[in-house]
Design a protein around this motif. Structure first.
Motif, PDB file in Angstrom:
ATOM      1  N   ASN A 109       0.810  -1.221   0.000  1.00  0.00           N
ATOM      2  CA  ASN A 109       0.000   0.000   0.000  1.00  0.00           C
ATOM      3  C   ASN A 109       0.842   1.271   0.000  1.00  0.00           C
ATOM      4  OD1 ASN A 109      -1.393  -2.114   2.201  1.00  0.00           O
ATOM      5  ND2 ASN A 109      -2.680  -1.486   0.484  1.00  0.00           N
ATOM      6  N   VAL A 110       1.842   1.305  -0.859  1.00  0.00           N
ATOM      7  CA  VAL A 110       2.742   2.446  -0.874  1.00  0.00           C
ATOM      8  C   VAL A 110       2.183   3.587  -1.731  1.00  0.00           C
ATOM      9  CG1 VAL A 110       4.936   3.223  -1.857  1.00  0.00           C
ATOM     10  CG2 VAL A 110       4.901   1.298  -0.280  1.00  0.00           C
ATOM     11  N   SER A 111       2.206   4.797  -1.158  1.00  0.00           N
ATOM     12  CA  SER A 111       1.831   6.000  -1.896  1.00  0.00           C
ATOM     13  C   SER A 111       2.981   6.991  -1.802  1.00  0.00           C
ATOM     14  CB  SER A 111       0.576   6.642  -1.297  1.00  0.00           C
ATOM     15  OG  SER A 111      -0.491   5.742  -1.358  1.00  0.00           O
ATOM     16  N   LYS A 112       3.087   7.844  -2.831  1.00  0.00           N
ATOM     17  CA  LYS A 112       4.079   8.911  -2.770  1.00  0.00           C
ATOM     18  C   LYS A 112       3.445  10.186  -3.313  1.00  0.00           C
ATOM     19  CE  LYS A 112       8.084  10.920  -2.337  1.00  0.00           C
ATOM     20  NZ  LYS A 112       8.678  11.123  -1.021  1.00  0.00           N
ATOM     21  N   VAL A 113       3.447  11.215  -2.484  1.00  0.00           N
ATOM     22  CA  VAL A 113       2.833  12.481  -2.886  1.00  0.00           C
ATOM     23  C   VAL A 113       3.934  13.523  -3.042  1.00  0.00           C
ATOM     24  CG1 VAL A 113       1.149  14.243  -2.240  1.00  0.00           C
ATOM     25  CG2 VAL A 113       0.766  11.856  -1.571  1.00  0.00           C
ATOM     26  N   PHE A 114       3.949  14.161  -4.202  1.00  0.00           N
ATOM     27  CA  PHE A 114       4.872  15.283  -4.426  1.00  0.00           C
ATOM     28  C   PHE A 114       4.047  16.565  -4.494  1.00  0.00           C
ATOM     29  CE2 PHE A 114       7.388  11.903  -6.609  1.00  0.00           C
ATOM     30  CZ  PHE A 114       8.522  11.988  -5.815  1.00  0.00           C
ATOM     31  N   GLY A 115       4.152  17.391  -3.475  1.00  0.00           N
ATOM     32  CA  GLY A 115       3.452  18.679  -3.486  1.00  0.00           C
ATOM     33  C   GLY A 115       1.989  18.577  -3.871  1.00  0.00           C
ATOM     34  N   GLY A 116       1.274  17.661  -3.253  1.00  0.00           N
ATOM     35  CA  GLY A 116      -0.157  17.547  -3.489  1.00  0.00           C
ATOM     36  C   GLY A 116      -0.544  16.629  -4.630  1.00  0.00           C
ATOM     37  N   TYR A 117       0.465  16.248  -5.436  1.00  0.00           N
ATOM     38  CA  TYR A 117       0.179  15.378  -6.568  1.00  0.00           C
ATOM     39  C   TYR A 117       0.626  13.955  -6.236  1.00  0.00           C
ATOM     40  CZ  TYR A 117       1.059  13.135 -11.065  1.00  0.00           C
ATOM     41  OH  TYR A 117       1.093  12.259 -12.105  1.00  0.00           O
ATOM     42  N   ALA A 118      -0.294  13.007  -6.363  1.00  0.00           N
ATOM     43  CA  ALA A 118       0.036  11.627  -6.008  1.00  0.00           C
ATOM     44  C   ALA A 118       0.720  10.926  -7.180  1.00  0.00           C
ATOM     45  CB  ALA A 118      -1.226  10.876  -5.607  1.00  0.00           C
ATOM     46  N   SER A 163       5.383   8.192   1.060  1.00  0.00           N
ATOM     47  CA  SER A 163       4.592   9.070   1.940  1.00  0.00           C
ATOM     48  C   SER A 163       3.762   8.231   2.899  1.00  0.00           C
ATOM     49  CB  SER A 163       3.664   9.964   1.108  1.00  0.00           C
ATOM     50  OG  SER A 163       4.394  10.621   0.105  1.00  0.00           O
ATOM     51  N   SER A 164       3.299   7.086   2.416  1.00  0.00           N
ATOM     52  CA  SER A 164       2.606   6.150   3.310  1.00  0.00           C
ATOM     53  C   SER A 164       2.799   4.740   2.770  1.00  0.00           C
ATOM     54  CB  SER A 164       1.123   6.509   3.396  1.00  0.00           C
ATOM     55  OG  SER A 164       0.518   6.306   2.137  1.00  0.00           O
ATOM     56  N   GLY A 165       2.483   3.756   3.582  1.00  0.00           N
ATOM     57  CA  GLY A 165       2.686   2.364   3.180  1.00  0.00           C
ATOM     58  C   GLY A 165       4.008   1.845   3.689  1.00  0.00           C
ATOM     59  N   THR A 166       4.205   0.536   3.573  1.00  0.00           N
ATOM     60  CA  THR A 166       5.422  -0.062   4.121  1.00  0.00           C
ATOM     61  C   THR A 166       6.143  -0.920   3.083  1.00  0.00           C
ATOM     62  OG1 THR A 166       4.137  -1.949   4.874  1.00  0.00           O
ATOM     63  CG2 THR A 166       4.533  -0.201   6.475  1.00  0.00           C
ATOM     64  N   MET A 167       7.405  -1.190   3.381  1.00  0.00           N
ATOM     65  CA  MET A 167       8.208  -2.080   2.556  1.00  0.00           C
ATOM     66  C   MET A 167       8.816  -3.142   3.440  1.00  0.00           C
ATOM     67  SD  MET A 167      10.101  -0.482  -0.659  1.00  0.00           S
ATOM     68  CE  MET A 167      11.476   0.044   0.227  1.00  0.00           C
ATOM     69  N   LYS A 168       8.729  -4.393   2.981  1.00  0.00           N
ATOM     70  CA  LYS A 168       9.352  -5.471   3.734  1.00  0.00           C
ATOM     71  C   LYS A 168      10.438  -6.112   2.879  1.00  0.00           C
ATOM     72  CE  LYS A 168       5.408  -6.690   6.615  1.00  0.00           C
ATOM     73  NZ  LYS A 168       4.245  -7.586   6.660  1.00  0.00           N
ATOM     74  N   ILE A 169      11.572  -6.381   3.513  1.00  0.00           N
ATOM     75  CA  ILE A 169      12.639  -7.113   2.838  1.00  0.00           C
ATOM     76  C   ILE A 169      12.722  -8.466   3.533  1.00  0.00           C
ATOM     77  CG2 ILE A 169      15.077  -7.139   2.180  1.00  0.00           C
ATOM     78  CD1 ILE A 169      13.451  -4.774   1.010  1.00  0.00           C
ATOM     79  N   GLN A 170      12.525  -9.518   2.797  1.00  0.00           N
ATOM     80  CA  GLN A 170      12.500 -10.881   3.340  1.00  0.00           C
ATOM     81  C   GLN A 170      11.579 -10.969   4.569  1.00  0.00           C
ATOM     82  OE1 GLN A 170      16.871 -11.459   3.529  1.00  0.00           O
ATOM     83  NE2 GLN A 170      16.483 -13.187   2.158  1.00  0.00           N
ATOM     84  N   GLY A 171      10.426 -10.331   4.440  1.00  0.00           N
ATOM     85  CA  GLY A 171       9.415 -10.419   5.481  1.00  0.00           C
ATOM     86  C   GLY A 171       9.590  -9.441   6.625  1.00  0.00           C
TER      87      GLY A 171
END
Lengths: 355, 270
Positions: B13-22, B61-69
């Motif tokens: 569920n990763v999101s990245k917002v740059f100055g209001g623009y997703a 900006s939100s969401g997570t990343m897992k490396i090998q769990g």
């Protein structure tokens, strides 16, 4: 023939040809005085002094930066030494390291501002050139009420830094040789040298590859600050005085020597040996003119033209270096002929099992 | 697409917002070892943003990343490379005026000697770079002293991949590796990608080229306007479906119809 071709591809080759050319030129038009011991010492001394600044500046330029502040840093180093020993009568073992330290410190400041603000080093060091000149003038007048501070240089320091071999060749020549060896070692033989090339080649990629770009850049500016201050104190030891306006001419002299020495203005390419030839070319032209009987004004014209030719040949030699080797497509001869349109698995070759 | 194995990288569920623009909106993905994941999409679809997050250049900006769990936050590209994630940018080795051995070892130079007199061991560097290049089929390179700039685009690309593999990368992120290459060279680079996969590496391949993607890809993800529009395994979609998705859905069909009308009009005598 092949050896000659490889020689021609070395970054210092064009610089060597340049030195040879001006040597023969003045050897001919300045005959017989140009080849005398006295005139040789004259240009060697000029080359050595310039080399103390040009060699560390060359490292800065290989990393893709410029250092225009060397003139004022030279004066700051020389003045610190002169004021401490000549005006306040402190011993040389305090004054001399202080002079070198001040130069290194302002180099550090250059590097810090360049890396923190991301402003171009051209502007940062130009600002430093002016600001520091003002500071040196101001402090010198405030403390000594003059602009020229005489120094009773300690005999040991005078002999070491200001001494002359056979009363003609300055000891600066020895410092120049040491500086050349140190700079060559750093650039060619150390990890740090590899980082310098990579920063000049592509700073972003260097950072991505794990090169400590900021630390390396700051150290390079400290090096050119140290080199400038070293020449500053050397000149004090030679002349027994320091002047606030000393050194300003080295700002452009050092760039000319480095570029004529084959370092690319855009960074990433260059050699200390080339820069040695660059400083020699500069010195031969500026001193050799006196052997010809011509007006010395003409030396600036020659240097200007040489600079232009150097930039032009640098570009040509870079192209030559990039085109080294034959461009035949042999590399793909081992790649199996595959059509990506039709074959979904093109890469199951024997090599694939070699892990 | 779910799987029993623990993925090497899993983006949740990763999101990245740059100055209001997703630039990226709620994207989830899995990257498995020994697999090629193709990241497809038009310009501005968010492919670059996603790989920059994977390689530690950007933080989500939100969401997570897992490396090998295990949940990880990359503060810099260094953090990503420490976990075996290596990004090979377009054109590969960018130090044109450096010799191949110097550029191969930038930042990781082998040394000899001790204390302040440690020196960069060019001999070892030279041997390794020639060996690694030849192992990947670049037999023309027999001397590490040649300048990177004298190599072809494909050879540079291969040298960058060889570097990543040599330094123990587990994940190779390739940003448009075939974009600037001719047909033959592109095929060679695709072959190297397959080889990396067979060596057990996870490969994330960003490309515009559907043909190249279908050649080497095992798993595909399509991004449209920062959202994941589709996610499927090899053989689950036709080329036409993929092309339409990449261009942003049905628009491509209309465009082609209009193009066909214009072509038909152009061929008739005025």
């Amino acid at each position: 023939m092949l050896a000659l071709k490889n020689l021609a591809r070395r970054p210092e080759f064009a610089a060597f040809v340049g030195t040879l050319f001006v040597f023969v030129f003045f050897g001919y038009f300045g005959w017989p005085t140009f080849t005398s011991a006295l005139v040789t010492a004259g240009w060697l001394n000029v080359a050595a002094e310039l080399g103390l600044i040009a060699l560390p500046v060359a490292l800065v330029m290989v990393a893709g930066h410029l250092d225009l502040s060397v003139g004022s840093i030279l004066a700051a180093g020389a003045m610190t030494y002169a004021i401490l020993t000549g005006h306040y009568d402190l011993p040389d073992y305090i004054g001399l390291p202080a002079g070198l330290g001040v130069g290194t410190f302002f180099g550090f400041l250059n590097g810090l501002i360049v890396t923190k603000t991301k402003l171009s080093s051209f502007i940062v060091t130009l600002a430093m050139l002016f600001a520091l000149r003002g500071l040196v003038f101001g402090i010198t007048r405030l403390t000594t009420s003059t602009v020229l501070v005489p120094v009773e240089v300690d005999p040991f320091v005078r002999e070491t830094f200001g001494g002359r071999i056979w009363r003609t060749y300055e000891n600066a020549i020895i410092l120049w040789v040491i500086m050349a060896l140190v700079v060559s070692w750093i650039l060619y033989k150390t990890k740090f040298g590899n980082w310098v090339f990579s920063i000049g080649g592509d700073e972003t990629s260097a950072r991505a590859a794990g090169v400590p770009v900021e630390r390396t850049t700051i150290l390079l500016f400290m090096g050119s600050g140290f080199g400038s201050a070293l020449l500053g104190v050397t000149q004090v030891a030679l002349f027994g005085s320091a002047q606030v306006s000393a050194g300003q001419s080295y700002v452009f002299f050092s760039i000319i020597a480095v570029v004529v020495g084959g370092v690319l203005l855009t960074g990433g390419y260059g050699s200390p040996i080339g820069v040695i030839f660059g400083t020699m070319t500069f010195a031969i032209v500026s001193q050799g003119i006196y052997s010809t009987g011509w007006d010395s004004d003409w030396s600036s014209l020659i240097l200007g033209v040489l600079l232009l030719i150097a930039v032009f040949t640098n570009n040509t030699f870079r192209r030559l270096a990039l085109s080294s080797g034959d461009k035949k497509d042999e590399s793909l001869s081992t790649a199996r002929r595959t059509d990506p349109q039709t074959s979904p698995e093109p890469a199951t070759t024997k090599e694939a099992t070699v892990v | 697409m779910s799987d029993d194995r623990t993925p090497y990288i899993s983006v949740e569920n990763v999101s990245k917002v740059f100055g209001g623009y997703a630039a990226l909106d709620d994207v989830s993905l899995e990257v498995h070892e020994g697999e090629v994941l193709c990241l497809l999409g038009d310009n501005g679809a968010g492919k670059s943003t996603l790989i920059k997050i994977l390689s530690g250049f950007h933080q989500p900006s939100s969401g997570t990343m897992k490396i090998q769990g295990e949940e990880r936050v990359f503060k810099s590209p260094r953090d990503a490379s420490d976990l075996g994630i290596s990004t090979v940018h377009q054109f590969g080795g960018t130090f044109e005026l450096m010799s191949l051995d110097r550029s191969f070892f930038v930042g990781l130079e082998p040394t000899k000697g001790w204390g302040p007199f440690k020196w960069f061991d060019r001999k070892t560097a030279n041997e390794i770079v020639v060996r690694e290049m030849q192992a990947l089929g670049i037999t023309r390179v027999s001397d590490g002293n040649r300048l990177v700039g004298s190599l072809s685009g494909g050879e540079r690309q291969v040298s960058a991949i060889a570097r990543a593999v040599y330094f123990g990368a587990k994940v190779l992120i390739l940003d448009e590796p075939t974009a600037a290459l001719g047909v033959k060279e592109a095929a060679h680079v695709l072959r190297i990608i397959m080889e990396a996969k067979l060596r057990g590496l996870a490969v994330v391949l960003v490309t515009h080229n559907v043909t190249h993607a279908m050649t080497v890809g095992y798993h595909f993800a399509i991004l449209i306007h920062g959202e994941k529009a589709d996610d499927f395994a090899k053989g689950e979609r036709t080329r036409e479906e993929i092309t339409d998705l990449m261009a942003g859905g049905e628009a491509m069909g209309e465009l082609e119809a209009e193009l066909a009308r214009l072509v038909a009009a152009g061929t008739q005598p005025a």
